[in-house]
Design a protein around this motif. Structure first.
Motif, mmCIF file in Angstrom:
data_model
loop_
_atom_site.group_PDB
_atom_site.id
_atom_site.type_symbol
_atom_site.label_atom_id
_atom_site.label_comp_id
_atom_site.label_asym_id
_atom_site.label_seq_id
_atom_site.Cartn_x
_atom_site.Cartn_y
_atom_site.Cartn_z
ATOM 1 N N UNK A 49 0.858 -1.183 0.000
ATOM 2 C CA UNK A 49 0.000 0.000 0.000
ATOM 3 C C UNK A 49 0.889 1.224 0.000
ATOM 4 N N UNK A 50 0.600 2.150 -0.914
ATOM 5 C CA UNK A 50 1.246 3.462 -0.891
ATOM 6 C C UNK A 50 0.160 4.453 -0.524
ATOM 7 N N UNK A 51 0.436 5.302 0.474
ATOM 8 C CA UNK A 51 -0.577 6.267 0.881
ATOM 9 C C UNK A 51 0.047 7.606 1.250
ATOM 10 N N UNK A 105 -5.287 10.948 2.300
ATOM 11 C CA UNK A 105 -5.584 11.838 1.181
ATOM 12 C C UNK A 105 -5.553 11.041 -0.123
ATOM 13 N N UNK A 106 -4.643 10.088 -0.200
ATOM 14 C CA UNK A 106 -4.475 9.247 -1.389
ATOM 15 C C UNK A 106 -4.010 7.879 -0.917
ATOM 16 N N UNK A 107 -4.514 6.834 -1.546
ATOM 17 C CA UNK A 107 -4.081 5.487 -1.204
ATOM 18 C C UNK A 107 -4.259 4.580 -2.414
ATOM 19 N N UNK A 108 -3.286 3.726 -2.647
ATOM 20 C CA UNK A 108 -3.378 2.742 -3.723
ATOM 21 C C UNK A 108 -2.726 1.450 -3.241
ATOM 22 N N UNK A 109 -3.357 0.322 -3.573
ATOM 23 C CA UNK A 109 -2.808 -0.984 -3.214
ATOM 24 C C UNK A 109 -2.412 -1.719 -4.487
ATOM 25 N N UNK A 110 -1.333 -2.474 -4.383
ATOM 26 C CA UNK A 110 -0.853 -3.273 -5.508
ATOM 27 C C UNK A 110 -0.014 -4.416 -4.970
ATOM 28 N N UNK A 111 0.293 -5.361 -5.831
ATOM 29 C CA UNK A 111 1.095 -6.517 -5.424
ATOM 30 C C UNK A 111 2.349 -6.606 -6.276
ATOM 31 N N UNK A 141 2.740 12.831 4.971
ATOM 32 C CA UNK A 141 3.675 11.713 4.964
ATOM 33 C C UNK A 141 3.328 10.786 3.814
ATOM 34 N N UNK A 142 4.329 10.472 3.006
ATOM 35 C CA UNK A 142 4.207 9.458 1.965
ATOM 36 C C UNK A 142 4.672 8.159 2.605
ATOM 37 N N UNK A 143 3.792 7.161 2.624
ATOM 38 C CA UNK A 143 4.107 5.912 3.319
ATOM 39 C C UNK A 143 3.943 4.709 2.397
ATOM 40 N N UNK A 144 4.833 3.741 2.568
ATOM 41 C CA UNK A 144 4.740 2.453 1.873
ATOM 42 C C UNK A 144 4.616 1.378 2.941
ATOM 43 N N UNK A 145 3.570 0.546 2.805
ATOM 44 C CA UNK A 145 3.329 -0.522 3.772
ATOM 45 C C UNK A 145 3.254 -1.868 3.066
ATOM 46 N N UNK A 146 3.719 -2.894 3.751
ATOM 47 C CA UNK A 146 3.524 -4.281 3.331
ATOM 48 C C UNK A 146 2.605 -4.885 4.387
ATOM 49 N N UNK A 147 1.346 -5.106 4.020
ATOM 50 C CA UNK A 147 0.366 -5.495 5.027
ATOM 51 C C UNK A 147 0.202 -4.357 6.011
ATOM 52 N N UNK A 148 0.403 -4.596 7.291
ATOM 53 C CA UNK A 148 0.338 -3.543 8.313
ATOM 54 C C UNK A 148 1.715 -3.016 8.701
ATOM 55 N N UNK A 149 2.776 -3.533 8.065
ATOM 56 C CA UNK A 149 4.145 -3.144 8.408
ATOM 57 C C UNK A 149 4.590 -1.944 7.584
ATOM 58 N N UNK A 150 4.992 -0.878 8.261
ATOM 59 C CA UNK A 150 5.491 0.318 7.599
ATOM 60 C C UNK A 150 6.897 0.059 7.074
#
Length: 93
Positions: A12-14, A29-35, A62-71
């Motif tokens: 997830x990028x948000x 404000x913005x969120x997109x999920x991909x694999x 903050x621009x954040x990249x998560x794998x599942x719930x892990x930042x």
């Protein structure tokens, strides 16, 4: 780049307002999920993401990249209205 991944990983990028960073009830404000599908933990997985979003206010985000719930990553983005400061400079001339 993402490393240490094996198989399919859901990312997830948000983009979130810093004032809401600890409030899970506020939507980003913005969120997109991909694999991604990584063949090996030694693989270096790279890509790019085009973000088109209207920021609701001048603020720190903050621009954040998560794998599942892990930042995995967080970067600060300062949004400010440069047209207002340009008008101020023009009026001083």
């Amino acid at each position: 780049a993402i490393t240490d991944a094996m198989g399919e990983v859901r990312l997830t990028f948000r983009l979130v307002n810093a004032k809401d960073i600890l409030d899970d009830t506020v939507e980003p404000v913005f969120s997109v999920q991909f694999s991604i599908d990584s063949p090996s933990p030694l693989s270096v997985n790279e890509g790019h993401l085009d973000v088109v979003a209207t920021l609701p206010e001048q603020a720190v985000y903050h621009c954040e990249m998560l794998a599942g719930d892990d930042l995995l990553m967080s970067r600060r983005l300062v949004a400010m209205d440069v047209t207002a400061s340009n008008k101020k400079e023009d009026s001083n001339e």
